[in-house]
Scaffold this active site. Structure first.
Site, mmCIF file in Angstrom:
data_model
loop_
_atom_site.group_PDB
_atom_site.id
_atom_site.type_symbol
_atom_site.label_atom_id
_atom_site.label_comp_id
_atom_site.label_asym_id
_atom_site.label_seq_id
_atom_site.Cartn_x
_atom_site.Cartn_y
_atom_site.Cartn_z
ATOM 1 N N PRO A 71 -5.420 -17.317 0.718
ATOM 2 C CA PRO A 71 -6.053 -15.989 0.744
ATOM 3 C C PRO A 71 -5.362 -14.913 -0.097
ATOM 4 O O PRO A 71 -5.936 -13.847 -0.296
ATOM 5 C CB PRO A 71 -6.018 -15.589 2.229
ATOM 6 C CG PRO A 71 -5.295 -16.636 2.956
ATOM 7 C CD PRO A 71 -4.954 -17.740 2.042
ATOM 8 N N GLU A 72 -4.161 -15.152 -0.587
ATOM 9 C CA GLU A 72 -3.450 -14.100 -1.326
ATOM 10 C C GLU A 72 -4.122 -13.816 -2.663
ATOM 11 O O GLU A 72 -4.582 -14.728 -3.347
ATOM 12 C CB GLU A 72 -1.991 -14.486 -1.563
ATOM 13 C CG GLU A 72 -1.196 -14.733 -0.288
ATOM 14 C CD GLU A 72 -1.073 -13.511 0.612
ATOM 15 O OE1 GLU A 72 -1.417 -12.397 0.177
ATOM 16 O OE2 GLU A 72 -0.633 -13.681 1.769
ATOM 17 N N GLY A 73 -4.136 -12.548 -3.048
ATOM 18 C CA GLY A 73 -4.829 -12.118 -4.262
ATOM 19 C C GLY A 73 -3.992 -12.246 -5.522
ATOM 20 O O GLY A 73 -2.815 -12.612 -5.484
ATOM 21 N N PHE A 74 -4.636 -11.896 -6.616
ATOM 22 C CA PHE A 74 -4.047 -12.004 -7.950
ATOM 23 C C PHE A 74 -2.718 -11.256 -8.067
ATOM 24 O O PHE A 74 -1.738 -11.760 -8.612
ATOM 25 C CB PHE A 74 -5.055 -11.438 -8.946
ATOM 26 C CG PHE A 74 -4.665 -11.563 -10.391
ATOM 27 C CD1 PHE A 74 -4.267 -12.775 -10.922
ATOM 28 C CD2 PHE A 74 -4.729 -10.457 -11.230
ATOM 29 C CE1 PHE A 74 -3.927 -12.895 -12.264
ATOM 30 C CE2 PHE A 74 -4.395 -10.566 -12.570
ATOM 31 C CZ PHE A 74 -3.996 -11.782 -13.089
ATOM 32 N N ASN A 75 -2.688 -10.037 -7.541
ATOM 33 C CA ASN A 75 -1.515 -9.196 -7.780
ATOM 34 C C ASN A 75 -0.328 -9.515 -6.896
ATOM 35 O O ASN A 75 0.814 -9.281 -7.286
ATOM 36 C CB ASN A 75 -1.915 -7.722 -7.693
ATOM 37 C CG ASN A 75 -2.742 -7.337 -8.898
ATOM 38 O OD1 ASN A 75 -2.250 -7.320 -10.013
ATOM 39 N ND2 ASN A 75 -4.040 -7.112 -8.691
ATOM 40 N N HIS A 118 -7.370 4.263 -9.640
ATOM 41 C CA HIS A 118 -7.681 2.968 -9.023
ATOM 42 C C HIS A 118 -8.128 3.210 -7.597
ATOM 43 O O HIS A 118 -7.359 3.668 -6.749
ATOM 44 C CB HIS A 118 -6.480 2.001 -9.006
ATOM 45 C CG HIS A 118 -6.808 0.747 -8.251
ATOM 46 N ND1 HIS A 118 -6.012 0.233 -7.251
ATOM 47 C CD2 HIS A 118 -7.882 -0.081 -8.339
ATOM 48 C CE1 HIS A 118 -6.582 -0.856 -6.764
ATOM 49 N NE2 HIS A 118 -7.708 -1.077 -7.403
ATOM 50 N N PHE A 155 -2.601 -4.041 -6.491
ATOM 51 C CA PHE A 155 -3.269 -3.762 -7.770
ATOM 52 C C PHE A 155 -2.727 -2.442 -8.338
ATOM 53 O O PHE A 155 -2.387 -2.345 -9.519
ATOM 54 C CB PHE A 155 -4.780 -3.680 -7.521
ATOM 55 C CG PHE A 155 -5.639 -3.621 -8.755
ATOM 56 C CD1 PHE A 155 -5.750 -2.449 -9.495
ATOM 57 C CD2 PHE A 155 -6.368 -4.732 -9.165
ATOM 58 C CE1 PHE A 155 -6.559 -2.381 -10.626
ATOM 59 C CE2 PHE A 155 -7.172 -4.680 -10.296
ATOM 60 C CZ PHE A 155 -7.263 -3.501 -11.020
HETATM 61 N N1 LIG Z 1 -11.776 -5.202 -12.028
HETATM 62 C C1 LIG Z 1 -11.227 -4.720 -10.926
HETATM 63 N N2 LIG Z 1 -11.002 -5.552 -9.904
HETATM 64 C C2 LIG Z 1 -10.417 -5.039 -8.799
HETATM 65 C C3 LIG Z 1 -10.082 -3.686 -8.667
HETATM 66 N N3 LIG Z 1 -9.519 -3.502 -7.473
HETATM 67 C C4 LIG Z 1 -9.507 -4.697 -6.876
HETATM 68 N N4 LIG Z 1 -10.067 -5.643 -7.663
HETATM 69 C C5 LIG Z 1 -10.263 -7.062 -7.404
HETATM 70 O O1 LIG Z 1 -9.864 -7.347 -6.111
HETATM 71 C C6 LIG Z 1 -8.616 -7.980 -6.130
HETATM 72 C C7 LIG Z 1 -7.723 -7.155 -5.250
HETATM 73 O O2 LIG Z 1 -6.822 -7.894 -4.789
HETATM 74 P P1 LIG Z 1 -5.392 -7.858 -5.443
HETATM 75 O O3 LIG Z 1 -4.886 -6.508 -5.497
HETATM 76 O O4 LIG Z 1 -5.286 -8.603 -6.666
HETATM 77 O O5 LIG Z 1 -4.851 -8.762 -4.410
HETATM 78 P P2 LIG Z 1 -4.059 -8.433 -3.178
HETATM 79 O O6 LIG Z 1 -2.749 -9.080 -3.400
HETATM 80 O O7 LIG Z 1 -4.865 -8.809 -2.015
HETATM 81 O O8 LIG Z 1 -3.845 -6.900 -3.345
HETATM 82 P P3 LIG Z 1 -4.377 -5.645 -2.617
HETATM 83 O O9 LIG Z 1 -5.363 -6.200 -1.664
HETATM 84 O O10 LIG Z 1 -4.978 -4.721 -3.615
HETATM 85 O O11 LIG Z 1 -3.100 -5.158 -2.067
HETATM 86 C C8 LIG Z 1 -8.115 -8.008 -7.561
HETATM 87 O O12 LIG Z 1 -7.427 -9.156 -7.924
HETATM 88 C C9 LIG Z 1 -9.416 -7.889 -8.334
HETATM 89 O O13 LIG Z 1 -9.991 -9.163 -8.484
HETATM 90 C C10 LIG Z 1 -10.366 -2.834 -9.769
HETATM 91 O O14 LIG Z 1 -10.095 -1.647 -9.764
HETATM 92 N N5 LIG Z 1 -10.930 -3.400 -10.859
#
Ligand SMILES: Nc1nc2c(ncn2[C@@H]2O[C@H](COP(=O)(O)OP(=O)(O)OP(=O)(O)O)[C@@H](O)[C@H]2O)c(=O)[nH]1
Ligand SMILES: *[C@@H]1O[C@H](CO)[C@@H](O)[C@H](O)[C@H]1NC(C)=O
Ligand SMILES: *[C@@H]1O[C@H](CO)[C@@H](O)[C@H](O)[C@H]1NC(C)=O
Ligand SMILES: *[C@@H]1O[C@H](CO)[C@@H](O)[C@H](O)[C@H]1NC(C)=O
Length: 413
Positions: A37-41, A276, A373
Site C-alpha cells: 500500500p505504500e505510495g511513490f514518495n 500542492h 509528495f
Molecule cells: N500528478 C499528481 N499526482 C498526485 C498529486 N498528489 C498526489 N498524487 C498521486 O497520489 C500519490 C500520493 O501518494 P504519495 O505521496 O506518492 O504516496 P504516499 O507515500 O502515500 O504519500 P502521501 O500520501 O502524500 O503522504 C502520488 O504518488 C501521486 O500518484 C499531485 O499533486 N499531482
C-alpha cells in the site's frame, strides 16, 4: 559478417568476457521491496535507507543495489495504461543514481546473475512482542513469520511471489526476520550469516534511516535526479504557461548533481505560486489538518496578494468534481494536464514528477500537511537554493488551532 578467423580482438574480447564473468561472480546483490500500500514518495524515502545500507555493506564487499521495478501502486489509477515493471530509468536519471552508489535495474540483475532467481528473501517484520519493557534497543533475530507469508512454494519447491510482476522469478529460500533499528544494523547479518549472492529484503520500510537528514541522506537524495525527459517537459510547461525559465528565475542548475551547491536564497523562482493540494484519502478520513476546498482557495488568494503573484500552478490528486469546483473558485489557476497519449508515455508517476518539478521552481510554494509528495518538493527546492520561507509552508485545516508549519531540513554537503 563472422568469418571464423581468429583475430586478436576476438581473443581480447574472450578474455574480457571471462574476466567479467569472474568479477561479476564476486558481486553480491541486494534487492528490496516495500509494503504494497505504500505510495511513490514513501518508496523514494525507503530507497535512501537501502542506499545507506549498501554503502555500509560495500566497506567489506562488492554489493550492488538492485532497483525494484515500479508498479501496481494504489494511487496509480489511470485506466487502460500499462503500469507495472516500470524501470527506474523512466523516472530517474540512472547515471545520477550511480554517482552515489552502484545500482542496476532488475532486468540487468536477471541478465547478470544468471536468470530470474533470488537466492534468499528475508521478510522484515516487527517483534511480535513489541518493545520489551517499553525500552528501545536495536536488534535483529530470525523469527517465525508474524503475518501470512506472501510467498508460496511451487511444484519444484521454489518460492513464488509478486516480484514486481515478473512471474518467472523464483526464490530458493524465504525466512522472516524481526528487526528494529536503522538500516545498516542489518549489515553484519548480511555479511556473516548469509552466504547467498542475491538477497532480497521485503518490507524494507521496517528499518529506519541511518541518520535522517545527515550528509549521507542528502547525498543519496541529491542523486535522485528526475529523468531528463520529465525535467524537459516541466521546463517547457514553465516557459510556455508560466513565463518561467532558469535564467530569468535565477536558478543555477547542473546535469551533474555533485556540482550543484546553491546558497539558500539564491534562487528566485518563476513568477507563480506553486501549490500542492493533496485530496482523496487525505479528506476521506476528515483530517483536521487538511482544509476544505473553500479554505484552500481563500489561502491561495491571500498568498497571491501577499506575494504579488498573479499566476498559480496547482498540483493535485483531486477528483473531477472537486477540480471543477476549484476551477470555478480560482479561474486563474494552471495545471499540467497530459493528453491520453502523454499519460500513456509518462505514466501516473511521470505526471506526478512533472507536477513536483513545476512546484519546485515556483517563487513561493505551499503544500499539504504531512504529505510525502509535498516533502519531496521541499527537498527539491532546498537543493535548488530557495529561501526557506518560500518553501516550508502548508495549508491549515479550517478549524485547526495550532497550525505548525513544516520543518526546515538543511542540506549537509
Ligand atoms: N500528478 C499528481 N499526482 C498526485 C498529486 N498528489 C498526489 N498524487 C498521486 O497520489 C500519490 C500520493 O501518494 P504519495 O505521496 O506518492 O504516496 P504516499 O507515500 O502515500 O504519500 P502521501 O500520501 O502524500 O503522504 C502520488 O504518488 C501521486 O500518484 C499531485 O499533486 N499531482
Ligand atoms: C548470525 O550469526 C551469529 C554467529 O554465528 C549468531 O550469533 C547470530 O544469532 C546470527 N543471527 C541471526 C539473526 O541469525
Ligand atoms: C534458509 O535460510 C535460513 C536463514 O538463512 C537458513 O537457516 C536455512 O537453513 C535455509 N534453508 C535452506 C533450505 O536453505
Ligand atoms: C515575463 O517575465 C519577464 C521578467 O522576468 C517580463 O519582463 C515579461 O514582461 C514577462 N512576460 C509576460 C508575458 O508576462
Amino acid at each position: 559478417g563472422h568469418t571464423g578467423t581468429w583475430r586478436p580482438h576476438t581473443l581480447l574480447s574472450l578474455i574480457l568476457t571471462c574476466f567479467k564473468d569472474i568479477t561479476s561472480k564476486l558481486d553480491q546483490y541486494l534487492l528490496y521491496d516495500v509494503n504494497p500500500p505504500e505510495g511513490f514518495n514513501l518508496r523514494r524515502d525507503v530507497y535512501i535507507r537501502m542506499a545507506s545500507l549498501v554503502k555500509t555493506l560495500r566497506r567489506h564487499g562488492d554489493w550492488v543495489l538492485v532497483l525494484p521495478p515500479w508498479g501496481r501502486l494504489y494511487h496509480w489509477q489511470s485506466p487502460d495504461i500499462h503500469q507495472t515493471r516500470i524501470p527506474w530509468g523512466e523516472f530517474f536519471s540512472l547515471t545520477s543514481l550511480q554517482g552515489n552508489v552502484p545500482v542496476i535495474e532488475y532486468e540487468e540483475f536477471i541478465a547478470e546473475s544468471g536468470g530470474p532467481f533470488i537466492e534468499q528473501v528475508l521478510v522484515l517484520q516487527n517483534y511480535a512482542e513489541g518493545w520489551t519493557d517499553g525500552k528501545w534497543e536495536e536488534k535483529v533475530n530470525e523469527r517465525p513469520c508474524v503475518e501470512r507469508l506472501m510467498y508460496s512454494k511451487d511444484k519444484q519447491g521454489y518460492y513464488r511471489g509478486w516480484f514486481w510482476g515478473y512471474e518467472e522469478t523464483r526464490c530458493v529460500n524465504v525466512t522472516c526476520l524481526s528487526a528494529q533499528g536503522h538500516a545498516s544494523m542489518l549489515a553484519p547479518l548480511l555479511q556473516n550469516n548469509i552466504t547467498s549472492t542475491s538477497v532480497m529484503l521485503d518490507r524494507a520500510e521496517t528499518v529506519l534511516h541511518d541518520h535522517y537528514a545527515g550528509k549521507d541522506y542528502w547525498n543519496t537524495r541529491r542523486s535522485m535526479v528526475f529523468a531528463k525527459h520529465l525535467r524537459l517537459l516541466g521546463d517547457e510547461f514553465r516557459a510556455k504557461y508560466l513565463n518561467s525559465t532558469d535564467e530569468q528565475d535565477q536558478i543555477v542548475y547542473n546535469e551533474d548533481w555533485t556540482l550543484i551547491k546553491n546558497k539558500l536564497g539564491s534562487a528566485r523562482g518563476g513568477p507563480y505560486l506553486g501549490v500542492h493540494l493533496r485530496r482523496k484519502d487525505f479528506i476521506w478520513d476528515h483530517r483536521e489538518d487538511v482544509p476544505s476546498l473553500k479554505g484552500a482557495v481563500k489561502k491561495i488568494m491571500s498568498l497571491m496578494k501577499k506575494t504579488k503573484l498573479d499566476r498559480v500552478f496547482v498540483a493535485t490528486d483531486a477528483d473531477d468534481e472537486e477540480l471543477a469546483e476549484l476551477k470555478r473558485m480560482l479561474p486563474e489557476m494552471t495545471r499540467f494536464e497530459p493528453t491520453w497519449e502523454d499519460l500513456e508515455l509518462l505514466k501516473d508517476g511521470g505526471v506526478a514528477i512533472i507536477d513536483q518539478w513545476i512546484c519546485a521552481h515556483a517563487r513561493f510554494f505551499i503544500g499539504t500537511s504531512v504529505s510525502t509528495f509535498s516533502f519531496r518538493i521541499h527537498e527539491e527546492r532546498e537543493i535548488l537554493g530557495f529561501e526557506p520561507k518560500t518553501t516550508y509552508n502548508r495549508f491549515c485545516g479550517d478549524s485547526e488551532k495550532e497550525c505548525e508549519q513544516p520543518t526546515h531540513w538543511k542540506i549537509v554537503y
